[in-house]
Design an enzyme around this catalytic site. Structure first.
Site, mmCIF file in Angstrom:
data_model
loop_
_atom_site.group_PDB
_atom_site.id
_atom_site.type_symbol
_atom_site.label_atom_id
_atom_site.label_comp_id
_atom_site.label_asym_id
_atom_site.label_seq_id
_atom_site.Cartn_x
_atom_site.Cartn_y
_atom_site.Cartn_z
ATOM 1 N N CYS A 107 0.836 -1.198 0.000
ATOM 2 C CA CYS A 107 0.000 0.000 0.000
ATOM 3 C C CYS A 107 0.870 1.247 0.000
ATOM 4 C CB CYS A 107 -0.908 -0.010 1.227
ATOM 5 S SG CYS A 107 -1.943 1.446 1.385
ATOM 6 N N CYS A 199 -4.371 -1.300 6.574
ATOM 7 C CA CYS A 199 -4.553 0.119 6.322
ATOM 8 C C CYS A 199 -5.675 0.347 5.316
ATOM 9 C CB CYS A 199 -3.253 0.699 5.790
ATOM 10 S SG CYS A 199 -3.079 2.438 6.131
#
Length: 365
Positions: A107, A199
Site C-alpha cells: 500500500c 490500512c
RNA sequence: UGCCUCGUGGCCAAGCGGUAAGGCACCACACUUUGACUGUGGCAUGCGCUAGUUCGAAUCUAGCCGAGGCAG
C-alpha cells in the site's frame, strides 16, 4: 513552499499538519479513500456493517474538522480500484500460495507514495507529507524517535526517488507528545484510538474477512513430530507460521503452533511447544530486495513488524536475491518482509521467499 | 452370559465424604497501521443416569446406561 499532506482522520496526520504550518509551509490536505465495503464485498466479519456511517466517511469527517480548525483546504481522492488491483489482489494471490503477505507495505509502495504523490503533484505540491513515524535525514530513511511506534518496516519497499520529496513531520516526536499537541490545539482527533488492522480497511475477524474472497478448503492438521492427524483446518491461507490461536485443538499440556504447510496435500503442520525445533531456522532467502544502502553486510533485521532487531549477515545470490544468515530465529514466515537496519538507519528490505536450516530449505514451508 | 476396571466442562486431567485444582482449546480485553507472538481476565450450582446412606457425596451403596478388558 507547498506541501500536500495525507490526512487520514487520525491524530498523527492531524499533528503532522500542525507542524508543517508551524514550519511555514503552505499546507494542503488530501484525504484518500481506498476501500469500499459494498464494492469490495466486505461482508463477513465486518463489525461496521450496521453503522449508519461507515468508518471511512467518519474518518473523512474528522479530517475535515481538523482541516477547518487549522484553516487548511482538504481535497479528496478515491483509489478504490487501484487499491484492489495493486494491493489487495497481491494480498489474495500471496495467500493462495500459502504465504503471509504484508499488504500495508505494498500500500505504501503503490498507493501512498505513488498514486497519492501523483495526485499531490496535480495540486502543485513541492513536497508531500504523511503522519508516519519515521524520519528522512539527508535523504536517508531513519527510524522514528519513538521506537515503539516506528513504521520504517512498512516503508521498506519505497525507493530513493520516492523518498526524495517526502516529509515525515512527526518522526521526531513521541506518541505522547503528538497527543499533547493535538490536545493543546483542541483537535477532535486528540483522543482518537490508534487505527489498527490493514490500512484503509481496518480491524477485522481475519478468518471471516478472508472467507469473503477465498473459499474454505478443509484439510488435515498433522503433528509434524509424530505425523499424527490431530484435526481439520479450514484452509491453509487462514494460518500463518507461528500462529497458536485458531487451531482449535486442545488436550495437550503445551501450546500448539502452526509450523508448516503442504499446499499440494492441503496439510497444515503443527508442532507442540513454543520452543519446538520445527519453528526455528537460521537462514532465509529474500526476494524483491530494495536497498537504500547495500554496503553493510553485517547488520540487523526485522522479519516481522514489532520484532526486535536481530543480528544478521547477508550476501547476494547469483540471481540477485539475498541470502540472510542469523542465529536460530523463530517463525520466520515466507511472504513477510525482512527489513535491514544499521542502528536506526533503514538499509532496505525485501520479501522472505525461502526459509532454511542447516543449509537446506525447510521441506515443510 | 459371568467377573473386573472405568465414565469430572470442547479435549486432557486432579480430587476419593465436607461443599469442583491445573493445562490445552475457546471467548473477551490489552498490545499492534500486515493474520501474529505475548500478556491479563472469563469459562462445570455441577462430576453418565436414577434411587439410597449421611448433617453433608464427584467421592459410600444399589440398579440402569455407556466404554474398555478378562473369562467363556
Amino acid at each position: 513552499m507547498k506541501v500536500v499532506i495525507g490526512m487520514s482522520g487520525g491524530v498523527d496526520s492531524s499533528v503532522a499538519a500542525i507542524r508543517l504550518k508551524q514550519q511555514g509551509y503552505e499546507v494542503i490536505g488530501l484525504f484518500m479513500r481506498n476501500w469500499d465495503t459494498s464494492i469490495n464485498q466486505d461482508i463477513l466479519g465486518n463489525p461496521n456493517l450496521n453503522n449508519p456511517i461507515c468508518p471511512q466517511e467518519a474518518d473523512y469527517n474528522d479530517a475535515l474538522k481538523v482541516c477547518k480548525k487549522l484553516d487548511i483546504p482538504l481535497h479528496r481522492v478515491d483509489f478504490i480500484k487501484e487499491y484492489w488491483d495493486n494491493v489487495f489482489n497481491y494480498f489474495l494471490e500471496e495467500l493462495k500460495t500459502g504465504r503471509t503477505p504484508n499488504p500495508d507495505i505494498m500500500c505504501n509502495k503503490y498507493i501512498k507514495f505513488d498514486l497519492f504523490v501523483k495526485e499531490a503533484l496535480k495540486l502543485q505540491a513541492d513536497y508531500i507529507a504523511t503522519g508516519h513515524y519515521a524520519q528522512i535525514i539527508n535523504g536517508k530513511l531513519l527510524k522514528a524517535i519513538d521506537l515503539n511506534k516506528d513504521q520504517t518496516y512498512f516503508l521498506s519497499q519505497l525507493n530513493k526517488e520516492q523518498l526524495h520529496k517526502v516529509l515525515f513531520p512527526i518522526g521526531d516526536l513521541n506518541k505522547k507528545q503528538v497527543r499533547e499537541i493535538a490536545y493543546k490545539y483542541e483537535l477532535i482527533t486528540a483522543n482518537k484510538k490508534d487505527s489498527t488492522g490493514i490500512c484503509f480497511i481496518g480491524e477485522r475477524n481475519f478468518t471471516k474477512f478472508l472467507a469473503n474472497y477465498l473459499p474454505n478448503q478443509i484439510g488435515d492438521i498433522i503433528n509434524i513430530d509424530t505425523k499424527e492427524i490431530l484435526g481439520k483446518h479450514i484452509g491453509l491461507m487462514y494460518y500463518t507460521i507461528g500462529q497458536r490461536r485458531g487451531l482449535a485443538i486442545g488436550g495437550t499440556t503445551k501450546r500448539m503452533y502452526a509450523c508448516g504447510k503442504d499446499l499440494t496435500k492441503n496439510i497444515l503442520y503443527v508442532c507442540i511447544g513454543a520452543n519446538n525445533p520445527y519453528l526455528y531456522s537460521d537462514q532465509a532467502i529474500i526476494e524483491q530486495i530494495n536497498w537504500f544502502d547495500n554496503t553493510v553486510h553485517n547488520c540487523s533485521a526485522k522479519f516481522r513488524y514489532r520484532q526486535n532487531d536481530q543480528k544478521v549477515q547477508w550476501e547476494y545470490l547469483d540471481d540477485g536475491n539475498v541470502l540472510v544468515s542469523y542465529n536460530n530465529l523463530k517463525a520466520i514466515t515466507p511472504g513477510q518482509a525482512c527489513v535491514f537496519y544499521l542502528d536506526n538507519l533503514c538499509l532496505g528490505g525485501g520479501i522472505i521467499k525461502e526459509v532454511r536450516k542447516n543449509n537446506q530449505k525447510l521441506w515443510y514451508l
